[in-house]
Design a protein around this motif. Structure first.
Motif, PDB file in Angstrom:
ATOM      1  N   ARG A  65     157.661  22.652 -14.584  1.00 21.54           N
ATOM      2  CA  ARG A  65     156.875  23.033 -15.769  1.00 21.54           C
ATOM      3  C   ARG A  65     155.590  22.227 -15.933  1.00 21.54           C
ATOM      4  N   ILE A  66     155.640  20.919 -15.646  1.00 16.85           N
ATOM      5  CA  ILE A  66     154.460  20.087 -15.929  1.00 16.85           C
ATOM      6  C   ILE A  66     153.926  19.374 -14.693  1.00 16.85           C
ATOM      7  N   GLY A  67     154.579  19.537 -13.534  1.00 11.22           N
ATOM      8  CA  GLY A  67     154.077  18.935 -12.310  1.00 11.22           C
ATOM      9  C   GLY A  67     154.684  17.568 -12.024  1.00 11.22           C
ATOM     10  N   GLY A  68     154.596  17.169 -10.741  1.00  4.05           N
ATOM     11  CA  GLY A  68     155.259  15.956 -10.288  1.00  4.05           C
ATOM     12  C   GLY A  68     154.695  14.677 -10.859  1.00  4.05           C
ATOM     13  N   PHE A  69     153.373  14.574 -10.997  1.00  2.00           N
ATOM     14  CA  PHE A  69     152.762  13.331 -11.445  1.00  2.00           C
ATOM     15  C   PHE A  69     153.238  12.948 -12.839  1.00  2.00           C
ATOM     16  N   ARG A  70     153.227  13.902 -13.756  1.00  6.69           N
ATOM     17  CA  ARG A  70     153.659  13.608 -15.126  1.00  6.69           C
ATOM     18  C   ARG A  70     155.151  13.283 -15.192  1.00  6.69           C
ATOM     19  N   VAL A  71     155.937  13.948 -14.366  1.00  4.32           N
ATOM     20  CA  VAL A  71     157.384  13.676 -14.379  1.00  4.32           C
ATOM     21  C   VAL A  71     157.669  12.276 -13.848  1.00  4.32           C
ATOM     22  N   LEU A  72     156.996  11.892 -12.766  1.00  4.75           N
ATOM     23  CA  LEU A  72     157.180  10.538 -12.241  1.00  4.75           C
ATOM     24  C   LEU A  72     156.778   9.495 -13.276  1.00  4.75           C
ATOM     25  N   LEU A  73     155.679   9.744 -13.986  1.00  8.02           N
ATOM     26  CA  LEU A  73     155.267   8.818 -15.040  1.00  8.02           C
ATOM     27  C   LEU A  73     156.314   8.751 -16.147  1.00  8.02           C
ATOM     28  N   ALA A  74     156.812   9.902 -16.574  1.00  7.34           N
ATOM     29  CA  ALA A  74     157.797   9.929 -17.658  1.00  7.34           C
ATOM     30  C   ALA A  74     159.067   9.186 -17.256  1.00  7.34           C
ATOM     31  N   GLY A  75     159.563   9.445 -16.036  1.00  7.64           N
ATOM     32  CA  GLY A  75     160.765   8.751 -15.577  1.00  7.64           C
ATOM     33  C   GLY A  75     160.551   7.257 -15.460  1.00  7.64           C
ATOM     34  N   ALA A  76     159.396   6.868 -14.934  1.00  8.05           N
ATOM     35  CA  ALA A  76     159.109   5.443 -14.777  1.00  8.05           C
ATOM     36  C   ALA A  76     158.979   4.747 -16.130  1.00  8.05           C
ATOM     37  N   VAL A  77     158.305   5.383 -17.087  1.00 12.01           N
ATOM     38  CA  VAL A  77     158.140   4.772 -18.415  1.00 12.01           C
ATOM     39  C   VAL A  77     159.481   4.627 -19.127  1.00 12.01           C
ATOM     40  N   LEU A  78     160.335   5.669 -19.049  1.00 14.64           N
ATOM     41  CA  LEU A  78     161.652   5.580 -19.678  1.00 14.64           C
ATOM     42  C   LEU A  78     162.477   4.466 -19.047  1.00 14.64           C
ATOM     43  N   THR A  79     162.466   4.371 -17.721  1.00 11.47           N
ATOM     44  CA  THR A  79     163.232   3.329 -17.036  1.00 11.47           C
ATOM     45  C   THR A  79     162.691   1.952 -17.380  1.00 11.47           C
ATOM     46  N   MET A  80     161.366   1.811 -17.412  1.00 16.73           N
ATOM     47  CA  MET A  80     160.785   0.521 -17.762  1.00 16.73           C
ATOM     48  C   MET A  80     161.132   0.110 -19.185  1.00 16.73           C
ATOM     49  N   ALA A  81     161.133   1.071 -20.109  1.00 19.25           N
ATOM     50  CA  ALA A  81     161.503   0.760 -21.488  1.00 19.25           C
ATOM     51  C   ALA A  81     162.947   0.263 -21.564  1.00 19.25           C
ATOM     52  N   ALA A  82     163.843   0.930 -20.819  1.00 15.41           N
ATOM     53  CA  ALA A  82     165.243   0.500 -20.810  1.00 15.41           C
ATOM     54  C   ALA A  82     165.391  -0.876 -20.165  1.00 15.41           C
ATOM     55  N   LEU A  83     164.647  -1.120 -19.086  1.00 18.35           N
ATOM     56  CA  LEU A  83     164.722  -2.417 -18.418  1.00 18.35           C
ATOM     57  C   LEU A  83     164.125  -3.523 -19.277  1.00 18.35           C
ATOM     58  N   ALA A  84     163.067  -3.190 -20.031  1.00 17.71           N
ATOM     59  CA  ALA A  84     162.509  -4.175 -20.955  1.00 17.71           C
ATOM     60  C   ALA A  84     163.536  -4.553 -22.020  1.00 17.71           C
ATOM     61  N   GLY A  85     164.249  -3.533 -22.532  1.00 20.90           N
ATOM     62  CA  GLY A  85     165.317  -3.817 -23.480  1.00 20.90           C
ATOM     63  C   GLY A  85     166.423  -4.645 -22.860  1.00 20.90           C
ATOM     64  N   LEU A  86     166.742  -4.377 -21.599  1.00 17.07           N
ATOM     65  CA  LEU A  86     167.784  -5.116 -20.896  1.00 17.07           C
ATOM     66  C   LEU A  86     167.393  -6.575 -20.700  1.00 17.07           C
ATOM     67  N   ASN A  87     166.093  -6.833 -20.524  1.00 18.08           N
ATOM     68  CA  ASN A  87     165.641  -8.214 -20.389  1.00 18.08           C
ATOM     69  C   ASN A  87     165.812  -9.005 -21.683  1.00 18.08           C
ATOM     70  N   VAL A  88     165.723  -8.314 -22.816  1.00 19.00           N
ATOM     71  CA  VAL A  88     165.840  -8.997 -24.111  1.00 19.00           C
ATOM     72  C   VAL A  88     167.288  -9.022 -24.588  1.00 19.00           C
ATOM     73  N   TRP A  89     167.962  -7.866 -24.494  1.00 17.75           N
ATOM     74  CA  TRP A  89     169.349  -7.749 -24.981  1.00 17.75           C
ATOM     75  C   TRP A  89     170.254  -7.346 -23.812  1.00 17.75           C
ATOM     76  N   HIS A  90     170.859  -8.309 -23.155  1.00 15.67           N
ATOM     77  CA  HIS A  90     171.756  -7.986 -22.053  1.00 15.67           C
ATOM     78  C   HIS A  90     173.180  -8.475 -22.314  1.00 15.67           C
ATOM     79  N   GLY A  91     173.544  -8.492 -23.581  1.00 14.13           N
ATOM     80  CA  GLY A  91     174.926  -8.776 -23.952  1.00 14.13           C
ATOM     81  C   GLY A  91     175.707  -7.483 -24.109  1.00 14.13           C
ATOM     82  N   TRP A  92     176.910  -7.590 -24.647  1.00 19.66           N
ATOM     83  CA  TRP A  92     177.761  -6.416 -24.855  1.00 19.66           C
ATOM     84  C   TRP A  92     177.661  -5.973 -26.306  1.00 19.66           C
TER      85      TRP A  92
END
Length: 399
Positions: A65-92
């Motif tokens: 629907r929107i092309g590969g470039f935008r999808v790669l950016l969206a996936g990378a940004v979502l993963t980076m946001a989750a990893l940033a959260g993991l760096n701050v809060w990595h408890g249970w």
């Protein structure tokens, strides 16, 4: 290869390197650092895999629907946001939540990368997917080797390294692929024969290929779960078992030039490549009957690695040719989701069979699953119309 494909390969190598820092250590971290039972650790990993399946389907649809470039950016940004959260809060239980989000984000990226590779270099056929496969395995080898070393200092460094490598992936995608002039999928020209293929026939072909692919991934993952435990029962040291995966990684990277020549000469059709690859899987699992030494397991691993080097790049390439106009992303998402589902349920099924009935029966089932994959690859194109061959050209369905 086009320069754009090189950018994609470098980016995916960095992406997988970052992921490989974390995935081998998840169970250890959950059990030893967060004091969670192994059953809970397994449930968290299934949650991560389930997120990856969802992300694969979403990423495939979005690619169309929107092309590969935008999808790669969206996936990378979502993963980076989750990893940033993991760096701050990595408890249970924060770890479980962020790991599920990482699964969704990375799931979005992989089918988009496969579809993008096919779109960037359509004339390359299987070689575009083979190059992507090698790049990802370089990332696995490097990340797995460095992850334990970094974790020996602090698990926090593992989370940070993962985040920084994903940031590098995002930078590579932004710089290297932003100006790639790809046509939207709906306007991409396809052969006239492809437009006449009934959708039901294509659906059956996709289903059969994915069934064989999923069964082989379900079997393949036993090497890191039930077979690993079986080697310990045979008193093979952990260090020697780890050597088997070193052999696997080294073969994937170093044997590519030789195997590429063999495939080019003896497996000219994509169907032939998948049939032979799945048949080699049969041999590799059959070799486990009676195996009780490191040498015998190493021999089986060598044969297994040859099989995966043939099959893993071939299935996305075949599916890319099967995909109707404007559906390449969706089809790659289904393929990637199938592989992830096999990896997700494989340890559960294999562990239950091994505990209830023993390893010999499980090995017999692995052989049977690979034989079913051979049958699926023989039959997948039965309902597809035969394209007209010109001047001796071999089509993707030729065997």
């Amino acid at each position: 290869m086009p320069r754009a494909l090189w950018w994609l390969l470098v980016g995916m190598a960095l992406n997988v390197t970052g992921a490989s820092f974390l995935w081998p250590l998840n169970t250890i971290y959950l059990h030893e650092q967060l004091d969670q039972p192994l059953a809970v650790a397994g449930a968290v990993l299934m949650l991560n895999s389930g997120g990856s399946v969802i992300g694969s389907l979403v990423g495939g649809v979005l690619f169309d629907r929107i092309g590969g470039f935008r999808v790669l950016l969206a996936g990378a940004v979502l993963t980076m946001a989750a990893l940033a959260g993991l760096n701050v809060w990595h408890g249970w239980p924060h770890y479980a939540v962020f790991l599920a989000l990482v699964g969704i984000g990375s799931g979005v990226v992989f089918p988009a990368a496969s579809a993008y590779a096919g779109a960037i270099w359509p004339e390359g056929g299987r070689w575009a997917f083979n190059a992507l496969y090698v790049a990802q395995n370089i990332g696995v080898a490097v990340g797995s080797a460095l992850g334990g070393f970094v974790a020996s200092y602090s698990f926090s460094f593992v989370f940070l390294a993962n985040l920084l490598l994903y940031a590098a992936f995002l930078a590579i995608v932004t710089v290297g692929l932003r100006r790639i002039p790809l046509l939207p999928p709906a306007r991409t020209k396809r052969p006239a024969e492809a437009e006449k293929v009934p959708s039901r026939a294509v659906g059956w072909a996709l289903a059969l290929l994915c069934a064989g692919y999923g069964l082989c991934w379900l079997s393949y993952v036993q090497w890191s779960t039930t077979i690993a435990a079986y080697t310990r029962e045979l008193e093979i040291p952990v260090g020697q078992y780890s050597l088997l995966w070193t052999i696997n990684g080294a073969l994937i990277v170093l044997a590519q030039p030789v195997l590429s020549r063999v495939i080019h000469r003896f497996m000219p059709g994509m169907k032939r490549q998948t049939v032979i690859g799945f048949a080699i899987f049969v041999v590799s699992f059959a070799m486990l009957f009676g195996a009780d030494s490191l040498v015998e397991f190493a021999a089986s691993m060598v044969v297994l690695t040859i099989a995966e080097m043939i099959v893993w790049p071939a299935i996305p390439a075949v599916v890319n040719e099967l995909a109707p106009q404007g559906k390449a992303g969706l089809y790659q998402g289904i393929v990637n989701g199938t592989a992830t589902a096999g990896r997700m349920i494989g340890p559960v099924i294999g562990g239950w069979i091994a505990d209830a009935f023993g390893m010999k029966l499980l090995i017999g089932l692995l052989v049977a699953f690979a034989l079913l994959a051979v049958a699926a690859s023989l039959l997948y194109d039965r309902w597809l119309p035969r394209p007209t061959e010109k001047a001796g050209e071999k089509t993707a369905a030729t065997i």
